[in-house]
Enzyme design. Structure first.
Site, PDB file in Angstrom:
ATOM      1  N   LYS A   1       1.996  -1.511   7.145  1.00  0.00           N
ATOM      2  CA  LYS A   1       3.258  -0.954   7.619  1.00  0.00           C
ATOM      3  C   LYS A   1       3.116   0.562   7.782  1.00  0.00           C
ATOM      4  O   LYS A   1       2.763   1.265   6.832  1.00  0.00           O
ATOM      5  CB  LYS A   1       4.379  -1.264   6.615  1.00  0.00           C
ATOM      6  CG  LYS A   1       5.721  -0.693   7.021  1.00  0.00           C
ATOM      7  CD  LYS A   1       6.787  -0.979   5.980  1.00  0.00           C
ATOM      8  CE  LYS A   1       8.067  -0.234   6.303  1.00  0.00           C
ATOM      9  NZ  LYS A   1       9.062  -0.351   5.250  1.00  0.00           N
TER      10      LYS A   1
ATOM     11  N   ALA B   1      10.637  -7.862  -9.557  1.00  0.00           N
ATOM     12  CA  ALA B   1      10.819  -6.852 -10.610  1.00  0.00           C
ATOM     13  C   ALA B   1      10.186  -7.324 -11.912  1.00  0.00           C
ATOM     14  O   ALA B   1       9.490  -6.557 -12.598  1.00  0.00           O
ATOM     15  CB  ALA B   1      12.305  -6.563 -10.814  1.00  0.00           C
TER      16      ALA B   1
ATOM     17  N   VAL C   1      13.607  -9.767  -2.946  1.00  0.00           N
ATOM     18  CA  VAL C   1      13.886  -8.594  -2.113  1.00  0.00           C
ATOM     19  C   VAL C   1      12.595  -7.841  -1.850  1.00  0.00           C
ATOM     20  O   VAL C   1      11.614  -8.018  -2.541  1.00  0.00           O
ATOM     21  CB  VAL C   1      14.866  -7.610  -2.798  1.00  0.00           C
ATOM     22  CG1 VAL C   1      16.212  -8.227  -2.936  1.00  0.00           C
ATOM     23  CG2 VAL C   1      14.296  -7.110  -4.098  1.00  0.00           C
TER      24      VAL C   1
END
Lengths: 509, 495
Positions: A75, A13, A44
């Protein structure tokens, strides 16, 4: 104009925020990021959703270089195993089902065929879903005209390497990195605004705007400004995650172009394939199994050898009452955490950054900007929350106490309504600004065995035979498009090889 | 209670709305599935002309009516936007075009370039960067073309004769077997929040499974019988009557005119054979006779039709087996869009949620939620125009952030403050207009923010100036080469 911006925390972040502000704000802005090597990064969001490409593109990041540096893979979606029933599997893939005909979504046509006459599951009409099943991936941009290009892609990468990559990028763009632990936060006694930070080495860093990327604790937004946390754990009950990295079983293992989410007894286990290893984790609720049991489950379910010590993350799902308060904006875990099931963490970080840029404060800190930012972020969190709840709630599993709880729990009215409307009509209700739109909801609704009782009545104008033939053509187009794709490993090797598993032995050491 | 399969749909209304609802249902669903009837009371309560939005045109494709056939039959003109006249009581006007202004600038919207330039140089004409605005005022028209080119930034719509459209639709309804029953509604009978039957003034009983109200009347026997309340917006919109007239004077303009004129708002729509005028006024300030006298002073004007209306919406559009669309559900002053547009939006939402039985609780919840939002957004856009009139009339301070907004709805306050503070649009679901349209409306009405997106300061302004100066020149030279509206229309319709 805001001159000094201070970011506390240097994980994903923090460095995403620093990079974006350095790229988009006037050069006269000074951006300082404070982080400490002594504080472990949570890291994360190793898996992402397609919107991240807009973020990287806006920074001007070279995709090949970024993928190579972060050991990223492509992905196409998430493979859900054992969610509706044990033994079930479906893909939430990033692409459309078939093609709409006369503005009517494809799934209504599929639904109109009698169950006994259906020779294909709806996911067989979804190119990225079929490609996922066959571990295939062709690198191309979305093109609505061609069935084989009607999909989006995201990345699976090493979040620590991504933070490092952005750290280097941001510092080259002028962001100042300060090593240190924040010992004290000063506020203006008159208006409560944050004025500065004192680091453990005594250095004082003052600023006009403070971005809290300090993680779950919310050093500024919570510990300093006292903004409460809205606890959503009654809807999203998982509150622990064991995470570990593991090696591929062999050097020639096929790397799936998807993240796997396998439901266990009190939560689920992720497997995120990178170029050189997989990231694995068991997300569970300690109200239903112990932390030790959670760890055992994780290790039982990894496919290769663990290559580091498992670490335990403790969290509560929910969000801050508001993410922007006075001159402090919380981005990332300090602002809220849902859980990693649909890879929303980085998307929510990105959403907050883009909204902050759009409504960037000036020295007056007019409350209207704060209000709009908070209003929109609440919508984004709630929308993501509702989509996640769907996965847990729409299950037939009754084999454990955890699944009984999820199946029978009371859910927000919005979720209940969306499920009921779909069940009755096949219509997917969503908002125009949602992160997850019709095809996302369809993938999960069908995957969770919610089959509508009806379909769009406009379809009755079409002859049944005509529909069957259309479906046959689309199924074949889908199959042909996927068959023509290279396997994912090959695309990675040719496009963006980093520590691709040819270095497997090295990674294991 | 058993759910009743819908086989008979009864549509109430006299104008093009009822016919269009019937045609869309007939064309979109299996003909064998439903019998569709229209109950027509024979009273005229619509404008003589319709002014469409660009987004409305696709509805005609649904019923197999192509643009040329439509235009040939309904004395149609093309439309590039709306001219708002006499905004300051002294003749000042502004044009609000469809389509886009300027061009994309990374992640920053074009209005910020304009705001920055205006702050630097004290003035800025936003419409210098709109091909549609320039073309409209020069009475030039071509269809949008060549993706990526300047001509692709055009967006257009149509003006139509309501009378001719009604005739065209009537013909099509007959061809599709839509049964038309003449009669006014005398009584609406209900049971368990569902309509069981409707009794007409000749005591004919009309039975059906689903009832669609296109009567254009927000307060009517259906609302009463179904116990649906009305949310009036009269605290923000004073006008409560409209006088409609058709005049055979010239009406070839490429825009709708909306003129603020001593406590009245006059809307003029040009057609190939004349123009329709709707005068919105407050009965507390002006009498119907006075308005009629004024309108009749135009020697070419036909009969004046005067009616009362309520600005606002019902609490819900759909309840049980009853649905109100268009002005039967909600009415707004047709400043940027006609109420016919609201009707089309509601009809499209209904078609997507079309129920199989009269158990429609879920479908109606979805439609009501979205349609209410849409109308509230339309209300907020119209409030901007009223605020503009109020500001100019009162010669209020130029400090827009000092305007007292407390009397307005929360959503309007939030939207206005957000834009005036930073030039950014607050996000609301179901907006009636696109972001570029809304931001250009603020600027064209002279609501200039005091700040722009700070990301603008990352751009090389000399490059930006060159780019948009070139665009301005290109717009002017493109307009010069475009054909005249009438000439183009005539060639297009003859081809």
């Amino acid at each position: 104009m805001i001159k000094n911006i201070v970011i506390v925390g240097g994980g994903t972040a923090g460095w995403m925020t620093a990079s974006a502000l350095a790229r988009h704000l006037p050069e006269a802005c000074d951006i300082t990021l404070v982080e400490s090597e002594q504080i472990a990064k949570v890291g994360v969001g190793e898996a992402t959703i397609p919107v991240i490409r807009q973020f990287n593109a806006a920074l001007g990041i070279d995709e090949k270089e970024f993928m190579s540096r972060t050991n990223a893979t492509f992905k196409l979606g998430i493979r859900f195993e054992n969610w509706a029933r044990k033994g079930d599997a479906y893909n939430h893939a990033f692409g459309f089902f078939g093609r709409p005909i006369n503005d009517i979504s494809f799934h209504h046509f599929w639904l109109s065929i009698n169950q006994s006459e259906k020779d294909a599951w709806i996911h067989d009409f979804n190119v990225p879903s079929v490609a996922s099943d066959l571990n295939r991936y062709a690198h191309r941009q979305y093109n609505d005209e061609q069935m084989g290009s009607r999909y989006f892609y995201a990345f699976q990468f090493d979040a620590h390497l991504y933070a490092d990559y952005l750290s280097e990028w941001a510092q080259q763009k002028g962001v100042t990195r300060k090593e240190g632990i924040v010992n004290e936060v000063s506020t203006n006694p008159e208006n409560g605004f944050i004025t500065g930070l004192t680091l453990d080495n005594g250095e004082v860093i003052s600023g006009d705007l403070f971005i809290d990327c300090s993680g779950f604790r919310g050093l500024l937004i919570n510990q300093t400004l006292g903004i409460d946390f809205l606890d959503w754990s009654h809807w999203l009950p998982c509150n622990r995650a064991w995470a570990v990295s593991s090696a591929y079983p062999s050097r020639d293992a096929e790397i799936p172009p998807y993240t796997r989410a396998k439901a266990l007894t009190a939560g689920w286990q992720w497997r995120i394939p990178l170029q050189n290893r997989t990231g694995d984790g068991n997300v569970f609720s300690n109200n239903f199994i112990s932390e030790d049991e959670g760890l055992s489950q994780l290790l039982e379910n990894i496919e290769g050898d663990a290559i580091n010590e498992p670490r335990l993350l403790k969290f509560t799902t929910g969000k801050r009452d508001k993410l922007w308060h006075k001159n402090c904006v919380a981005i990332g875990l300090s602002g809220g955490f849902l859980e990693p099931l649909e890879s929303t963490s980085i998307a929510l970080i990105q959403g907050a950054i883009m909204l902050l840029l759009k409504h960037f404060p000036d020295n007056n800190f007019d409350p209207i900007r704060e209000q709009e930012f908070n209003r929109r972020m609440t919508q984004k969190y709630e929308e993501s929350r509702d989509f996640l709840i769907l996965h847990y709630h729409a299950t037939e599993r009754d084999d454990t106490e955890f699944w009984n709880y999820c199946r029978t729990m009371s859910v927000p009215d919005e979720v209940k309504f969306r499920i009921e409307l779909f069940k009755k009509t096949g219509f997917v209700s969503h908002n125009q600004s949602d992160l997850f739109i019709e095809h996302n909801w369809l993938a999960v609704l069908f995957g969770q065995r919610i089959i509508p009782e009806n379909y769009d009545p406009r379809i009755e104008r079409f002859a049944s035979q005509e529909i069957k033939e259309l479906l046959q053509v689309m199924k074949q187009e889908t199959r042909d498009a996927v068959t023509a794709m290279p396997i994912h490993n090959e695309t990675l090797k040719n496009y963006c090889a980093g520590d691709l598993i040819s270095n497997f032995e090295q990674a294991k050491r | 209670m058993d759910n009743k399969k819908i086989r008979q749909i009864v549509i109430f209304g006299d104008g093009v709305e009822a016919q269009l609802a019937a045609l869309v249902i007939k064309s979109q669903f299996d003909e064998e599935s439903f019998a569709v009837s229209i109950v027509s009371g024979g009273s005229q309560n619509s404008s003589y002309a319709l002014s469409l939005q660009p987004e409305s045109i696709s509805i005609f494709n649904l019923i197999g009516l192509d643009e040329k056939t439509l235009m040939r039959n309904v004395k149609s003109n093309f439309k590039f936007g709306t001219l708002f006249e006499n905004l300051d009581g002294k003749g000042k006007s502004c044009f609000q075009p469809f389509g886009t202004h300027g061009g994309p600038m990374d992640l920053v919207s074009f209005q910020h370039f304009a705001i920055k330039k205006r702050i630097e140089q004290g003035s800025f004409d936003y419409n210098d960067y709109s091909l549609a605005a320039k073309a409209a005022l020069a009475n030039k028209f071509v269809h949008p073309q060549n993706p990526g080119s300047l001509l692709s930034t055009l967006s257009y719509s149509l003006h139509l004769s309501a009378e001719d459209l009604e005739a065209l639709f009537a013909h099509r309804c007959r061809a599709l077997g839509v049964n038309v029953i003449q009669g006014a509604v005398k009584e609406v009978n209900t049971s368990n929040d569902r309509i069981t039957n409707v009794v007409l003034d000749d005591l004919t009983q009309v039975n059906g499974d689903f009832f669609i109200d296109c009567t254009n009347q927000i307060a009517n026997p259906f609302a009463e019988a179904m116990e649906i309340k009305i949310k009036s917006w009269s605290e923000w919109f004073e006008n409560d009557r409209v006088a409609r007239v058709f005049s055979s004077n010239e009406g070839e303009e490429l825009f709708t005119r909306v003129k603020a004129d001593s406590n009245k708002i006059v809307r003029q729509i040009g057609l190939a054979d004349g123009s329709a005028q709707d005068v919105y006024y407050s009965s507390r300030v002006t009498s119907a006779e006075e308005v009629a006298r004024e309108l009749k002073s135009d020697s070419l004007a036909k009969d004046v039709v005067d009616e009362q209306f309520i600005i606002g919406t019902r609490e819900v559009a759909w309840k049980g087996n009853y649905l109100a669309l268009g002005r039967a559900f909600g009415q707004y002053e047709p400043l940027n869009a006609s109420n016919f547009h609201g009707f089309i939006v509601g009809l499209q939402k209904f078609i997507a949620l079309f129920p199989r039985t009269d158990d429609c609780e879920l479908e109606s919840f979805e439609l009501n939620r979205k349609l209410n939002l849409w109308y509230e957004n339309m209300r907020d856009i119209n409030l901007l125009y009223h605020l503009s009139l109020e500001q100019k009339a009162g010669n209020s301070s130029n400090n827009l952030s000092a305007i007292n907004l407390e009397k307005y709805p929360q959503s309007f306050q939030h939207k206005f403050k957000t834009f005036i503070d930073s030039g950014q649009l607050a996000y609301y679901e179901e907006e009636a207009f696109s972001e570029p349209f809304r931001s250009s409306l603020y600027l064209n009405l002279q609501f200039w923010p005091s700040a722009y997106d700070p990301r603008m300061d990352r751009f090389d302004m000399s490059q930006m100036n060159t780019r948009f100066d070139e665009m301005k020149s290109a717009i002017n030279s493109t307009v010069a080469q475009m054909p005249n509206h009438l000439q183009y229309r005539s060639q297009y319709l003859d081809s």
